[in-house]
Design an enzyme around this catalytic site. Structure first.
Site, PDB file in Angstrom:
ATOM      1  N   GLU A 148     -15.402  65.164 -12.292  1.00 24.80           N
ATOM      2  CA  GLU A 148     -14.212  65.399 -13.124  1.00 24.80           C
ATOM      3  C   GLU A 148     -13.305  66.409 -12.436  1.00 24.80           C
ATOM      4  O   GLU A 148     -13.781  67.261 -11.680  1.00 24.80           O
ATOM      5  CB  GLU A 148     -14.732  65.929 -14.477  1.00 24.80           C
ATOM      6  CG  GLU A 148     -13.726  66.432 -15.463  1.00 24.80           C
ATOM      7  CD  GLU A 148     -12.910  65.325 -16.095  1.00 24.80           C
ATOM      8  OE1 GLU A 148     -12.195  64.624 -15.355  1.00 24.80           O
ATOM      9  OE2 GLU A 148     -12.958  65.185 -17.324  1.00 24.80           O
ATOM     10  N   ASP A 149     -11.991  66.309 -12.700  1.00 29.12           N
ATOM     11  CA  ASP A 149     -11.089  67.276 -12.077  1.00 29.12           C
ATOM     12  C   ASP A 149     -11.133  68.630 -12.768  1.00 29.12           C
ATOM     13  O   ASP A 149     -11.332  69.660 -12.132  1.00 29.12           O
ATOM     14  CB  ASP A 149      -9.642  66.728 -12.022  1.00 29.12           C
ATOM     15  CG  ASP A 149      -9.097  66.308 -13.386  1.00 29.12           C
ATOM     16  OD1 ASP A 149      -9.869  66.264 -14.376  1.00 29.12           O
ATOM     17  OD2 ASP A 149      -7.887  66.006 -13.475  1.00 29.12           O
ATOM     18  N   ASP A 152     -11.082  71.811 -19.576  1.00 30.28           N
ATOM     19  CA  ASP A 152     -10.157  72.742 -20.218  1.00 30.28           C
ATOM     20  C   ASP A 152     -10.778  73.183 -21.544  1.00 30.28           C
ATOM     21  O   ASP A 152     -11.510  74.155 -21.591  1.00 30.28           O
ATOM     22  CB  ASP A 152      -8.808  72.015 -20.369  1.00 30.28           C
ATOM     23  CG  ASP A 152      -7.680  72.939 -20.764  1.00 30.28           C
ATOM     24  OD1 ASP A 152      -7.887  73.773 -21.647  1.00 30.28           O
ATOM     25  OD2 ASP A 152      -6.567  72.831 -20.205  1.00 30.28           O
ATOM     26  N   PHE A 202      -1.129  76.101 -16.601  1.00 30.68           N
ATOM     27  CA  PHE A 202      -1.196  74.676 -16.315  1.00 30.68           C
ATOM     28  C   PHE A 202      -1.130  74.499 -14.812  1.00 30.68           C
ATOM     29  O   PHE A 202      -0.167  74.916 -14.168  1.00 30.68           O
ATOM     30  CB  PHE A 202      -0.071  73.910 -17.020  1.00 30.68           C
ATOM     31  CG  PHE A 202      -0.427  72.470 -17.181  1.00 30.68           C
ATOM     32  CD1 PHE A 202      -1.195  72.053 -18.252  1.00 30.68           C
ATOM     33  CD2 PHE A 202      -0.045  71.540 -16.229  1.00 30.68           C
ATOM     34  CE1 PHE A 202      -1.577  70.722 -18.369  1.00 30.68           C
ATOM     35  CE2 PHE A 202      -0.426  70.215 -16.341  1.00 30.68           C
ATOM     36  CZ  PHE A 202      -1.193  69.804 -17.416  1.00 30.68           C
ATOM     37  N   ARG A 215       0.837  64.624  -8.863  1.00 27.10           N
ATOM     38  CA  ARG A 215      -0.424  64.175  -8.231  1.00 27.10           C
ATOM     39  C   ARG A 215      -0.249  64.127  -6.721  1.00 27.10           C
ATOM     40  O   ARG A 215      -1.191  64.319  -5.969  1.00 27.10           O
ATOM     41  CB  ARG A 215      -0.821  62.786  -8.742  1.00 27.10           C
ATOM     42  CG  ARG A 215      -1.177  62.725 -10.227  1.00 27.10           C
ATOM     43  CD  ARG A 215      -1.915  61.419 -10.539  1.00 27.10           C
ATOM     44  NE  ARG A 215      -1.887  61.082 -11.954  1.00 27.10           N
ATOM     45  CZ  ARG A 215      -2.744  61.533 -12.867  1.00 27.10           C
ATOM     46  NH1 ARG A 215      -3.700  62.351 -12.527  1.00 27.10           N
ATOM     47  NH2 ARG A 215      -2.644  61.151 -14.119  1.00 27.10           N
TER      48      ARG A 215
HETATM   49  N1  HPA Z   1      -3.625  70.640 -15.239  1.00 28.66           N
HETATM   50  C1  HPA Z   1      -3.710  69.297 -15.241  1.00 28.66           C
HETATM   51  N2  HPA Z   1      -4.393  68.605 -16.144  1.00 28.66           N
HETATM   52  C2  HPA Z   1      -5.030  69.307 -17.093  1.00 28.66           C
HETATM   53  C3  HPA Z   1      -4.982  70.711 -17.154  1.00 28.66           C
HETATM   54  C4  HPA Z   1      -4.239  71.417 -16.175  1.00 28.66           C
HETATM   55  O1  HPA Z   1      -4.128  72.666 -16.162  1.00 28.66           O
HETATM   56  N3  HPA Z   1      -5.726  71.087 -18.232  1.00 28.66           N
HETATM   57  C5  HPA Z   1      -6.189  69.937 -18.782  1.00 28.66           C
HETATM   58  N4  HPA Z   1      -5.777  68.863 -18.117  1.00 28.66           N
HETATM   59 MG    MG Z   2      -4.357  64.674 -16.605  1.00 27.54          MG
END
Ligand code: HPA
Ligand code: MG
Length: 240
Positions: A148-149, A152, A202, A215
């Protein structure tokens, strides 16, 4: 000599995130090559691409030494699209490097790609749809690594893991490149492996988006308020 080999044995890559402190505001933009189309929308470079790569390499070697798969079994590496695609690609290729260079052990992998539609802003707080795998029952009795990226609030990952557990995989591990240190709410999920803990900004870049923008940016950057306003869209169901 005896001492130095002892030190080498003790060296263990950290699975918990490298903490980026609130006091660190990032590097000034003018020290980096950035796409012209985003330069006015960014405040700073929080984590340069090269540091992201170094940390992923370290995570790859930690995962390689932790996870034991008995051939012909495979570790199913599950990419959570779209934000996870760069991390997934680099992590998997760095594990492949370990496989190529190490003769004492190996970690066979297969690859899956999913998207998760979450309804976290609706009343049904933790409802999700998993898109991309036609037959989730193929996960039965398999080793799974979810890639996962960013975590949050953690709500989506809790729901995703709960959903995948229904298909009885043998093991589930989660690796997230970033975890966010939220000021308001506590994050309800801690991944097994994490690259960086970031302040409550963010962040964008390296496949992380803001409404599908950014992206195509290499470094992890913090947005300006004006950038957030410029690319704002109406609320709706969100595909993470
Ligand atoms: N950036 C991009 N996508 C996200 C973030 C963020 O800080 N937090 C949750 N999704
Ligand atoms: Mg996203």
């Amino acid at each position: 000599m005896a001492n130095s080999s002892k030190n080498m044995e003790q060296h263990h890559i950290e699975s918990s995130p490298l903490v980026i402190q609130d006091s660190f505001e990032g590097y000034p933009l003018n020290y980096f090559n950035l796409p012209l189309h985003y330069r006015d929308d960014l405040k700073s470079v929080l984590i340069p691409y090269g540091l992201v790569q170094d940390r992923i390499e370290a995570l790859a070697s930690r995962i390689f030494s932790d996870l034991h798969i008995h051939i012909p079994e495979q570790l199913i590496c599950m990419c959570v699209l779209k934000g996870g695609y760069r991390f997934f690609s680099d992590l998997v290729s760095k594990i492949q490097n370990e496989n190529r260079l190490r003769n004492d052990r190996s970690l066979p992998m297969s690859l899956e790609f999913i998207r998760v539609r979450s309804y976290v802003n609706d009343r049904s707080t933790d409802a999700i749809d998993i898109i991309g795998i036609s037959d989730l029952s193929s996960l039965n009795n398999k080793h799974l690594l979810i890639i996962e990226d960013i975590i949050d609030t953690g709500v989506t990952m809790v729901a995703l893991k709960k959903e995948l557990e229904k298909y009885n995989p043998k093991t589930i591990h989660v690796v997230s490149l970033f975890t966010k240190r939220r000021k308001d709410k506590k994050c309800i999920f801690k991944p097994d492996y994490s690259g960086f803990e970031v302040p409550d900004h963010f962040i964008v870049g390296y496949a992380l988006d803001y409404n599908e923008y950014f992206r195509d940016l290499e470094h992890i950057c913090v947005m300006k308020e004006s950038g957030i306003t410029k690319y704002k869209v109406q609320d709706g169901d969100k595909v993470e």
